[in-house]
Design an enzyme around this catalytic site. Structure first.
Site, PDB file in Angstrom:
ATOM      1  N   HIS A 278      -1.887  -4.666  -5.302  1.00 20.02           N
ATOM      2  CA  HIS A 278      -0.688  -3.823  -4.221  1.00 20.02           C
ATOM      3  C   HIS A 278       0.339  -4.270  -3.829  1.00 20.02           C
ATOM      4  O   HIS A 278       0.249  -6.396  -5.378  1.00 20.02           O
ATOM      5  CB  HIS A 278      -2.125  -3.788  -2.851  1.00 20.02           C
ATOM      6  CG  HIS A 278      -1.175  -3.082  -2.032  1.00 20.02           C
ATOM      7  ND1 HIS A 278      -0.828  -1.409  -2.406  1.00 20.02           N
ATOM      8  CD2 HIS A 278      -0.613  -3.212  -0.675  1.00 20.02           C
ATOM      9  CE1 HIS A 278      -0.146  -1.335  -1.303  1.00 20.02           C
ATOM     10  NE2 HIS A 278      -0.073  -2.094  -0.022  1.00 20.02           N
TER      11      HIS A 278
ATOM     12  N   CYS B 292       1.630   2.464  -4.752  1.00 18.78           N
ATOM     13  CA  CYS B 292       3.048   1.255  -3.982  1.00 18.78           C
ATOM     14  C   CYS B 292       3.567   1.058  -4.898  1.00 18.78           C
ATOM     15  O   CYS B 292       4.839   0.383  -4.172  1.00 18.78           O
ATOM     16  CB  CYS B 292       1.617   0.297  -3.796  1.00 18.78           C
ATOM     17  SG  CYS B 292       0.774  -0.362  -5.437  1.00 18.78           S
TER      18      CYS B 292
ATOM     19  N   ASP C 148       4.600  -1.435   5.648  1.00 20.44           N
ATOM     20  CA  ASP C 148       4.264  -0.754   3.832  1.00 20.44           C
ATOM     21  C   ASP C 148       3.999   0.793   4.172  1.00 20.44           C
ATOM     22  O   ASP C 148       3.174   1.412   5.152  1.00 20.44           O
ATOM     23  CB  ASP C 148       2.692  -1.088   3.874  1.00 20.44           C
ATOM     24  CG  ASP C 148       1.570  -0.951   2.771  1.00 20.44           C
ATOM     25  OD1 ASP C 148       2.154  -0.612   2.166  1.00 20.44           O
ATOM     26  OD2 ASP C 148       0.550  -1.755   2.298  1.00 20.44           O
TER      27      ASP C 148
END
Length: 276
Positions: free
Chosen positions: A123, A85, A140
Site C-alpha cells: 500500500h 492506492c 490517504d
C-alpha cells in the site's frame, strides 16, 4: 486534459504544474485552497474520495497500469477514471505538492484475513506537512473504506472520524500500525519512498493469482450519506436508511458505471479465470 508533462523526478519535487492542478481540482469538484493548510487538506481529501472511485477495472480490462506521473494525471483527470492506492495516492501527492504542501510517500503492508500482513509495498500512503505548521498528517485517498479526513500522524490516542475510530500505534520494529475500530488496517513504514519503488508490487498486484486485486473486481466510492460499490454485477448501495444489494442484468452494468461513478466503458470488465 493531460497537462504538460514534466520529468518524474522534477514532478516528485515540485508537484503538478498550474494547468494540471486546475484540471485536477475541476475533476474532484474542489476550489483552490487559499493556503496550503489543514482545512484545505481536509476538504481536498474528502472531495477526492467522493469524486474518484477506488477501482481495479484496468486489471480486468487488460489495460496497462503505469506509475508515471503524466499517465496518472491522464487516467484520473483526462479519462475520468479511478484506480487503486498507487495511482490514487500517487496522483494526489502531485496535486498537493502543486498546491504548496510538503508530501512524502510511505510504504505499508495491509492486514488481511487472520491478521496476516501483505507483501512489502502493499500500500502507498502520504505523510503531509502544511504551510500553517499543523500536522504532519497521514493522508490517504487510496484505501477503500478508511478515514474521511487526514489523521494526525504523530497522535497516539483515538482519532474519531466519520469513517470510524482510528489510532496510530508504535510497533516494536519501528513501524506504525494504523488501526480502524481496533482492527489493523495497515503497518506503515516511516522511511520516505519514491513512486518507482512501488512498481514491482504494483506488477504483482496486477498479475499474481494470490493477489486480491487479481481475484476480484471492484469499483467503490463514498457518498454523502453512505457508499456505492459495484463488484462484478453486484451493486451495493448503503445509505442512512439501510443497505440495498441487487444483481444487475448484463445490459445494466455499463450504465451503472456511468451513473454511479462517471466511468464510460466500451465493454464490461470480467475477472478472467485464474491459471491452475
Amino acid at each position: 486534459m493531460t497537462g504538460s508533462a514534466r520529468g518524474g523526478q522534477e514532478w516528485d519535487k515540485r508537484g503538478m504544474d498550474a494547468e494540471q492542478v486546475d484540471g485536477y481540482l475541476k475533476r474532484i469538484g474542489a476550489g483552490r485552497p487559499q493556503a496550503a493548510g489543514a482545512a484545505g487538506l481536509r476538504e481536498l481529501q474528502w472531495r477526492h474520495l467522493l469524486a474518484v472511485p477506488f477501482e481495479n477495472l484496468s486489471i480486468h480490462l487488460g489495460e496497462d497500469i503505469s506509475l508515471e506521473e503524466a499517465a496518472l494525471v491522464e487516467k484520473i483527470v483526462g479519462r475520468g477514471r479511478g484506480g487503486f492506492c498507487y495511482e490514487l495516492n500517487g496522483a494526489f501527492a502531485g496535486l498537493l505538492r502543486g498546491l504548496g504542501y510538503g508530501v512524502e510517500l510511505l510504504a505499508a503492508r495491509v492486514y488481511g484475513d487472520g491478521g496476516q500482513l501483505g507483501p512489502p509495498y502493499d500500500h502507498l500512503a502520504l505523510r503531509v506537512t502544511a504551510a500553517d505548521g499543523s500536522g504532519p498528517w497521514l493522508a490517504d485517498v487510496g484505501f477503500g473504506r478508511h478515514s474521511r479526513y487526514p489523521l494526525r500522524y504523530e497522535e497516539r490516542g483515538d482519532q474519531v472520524d466519520p469513517g470510524g475510530v482510528f489510532r496510530v500505534v508504535e510497533h516494536a520494529d519501528g513501524d506504525l500500525d494504523v488501526l480502524r475500530d481496533g482492527e489493523g488496517a495497515y503497518r506503515l513504514e516511516r522511511r520516505p519512498r519514491e513512486l518507482a519503488d512501488f512498481e514491482a508490487t504494483c506488477w504483482w498486484q496486477r498479475t499474481s493469482p494470490k493477489s486480491h486485486f487479481r481475484q476480484n473486481l471492484v469499483c467503490s466510492r463514498p457518498t454523502g450519506d453512505g457508499r456505492v460499490t459495484l463488484s462484478g454485477r453486484t451493486l451495493v448501495l448503503t445509505t442512512a436508511a439501510g443497505r440495498e444489494e441487487r444483481e444487475l442484468a448484463r445490459d445494466e452494468v455499463l450504465p451503472a458505471y456511468r451513473e454511479h461513478f462517471g466511468i464510460a466503458l466500451e465493454r464490461e470488465p470480467v475477472v478472467a479465470p485464474l491459471a491452475v
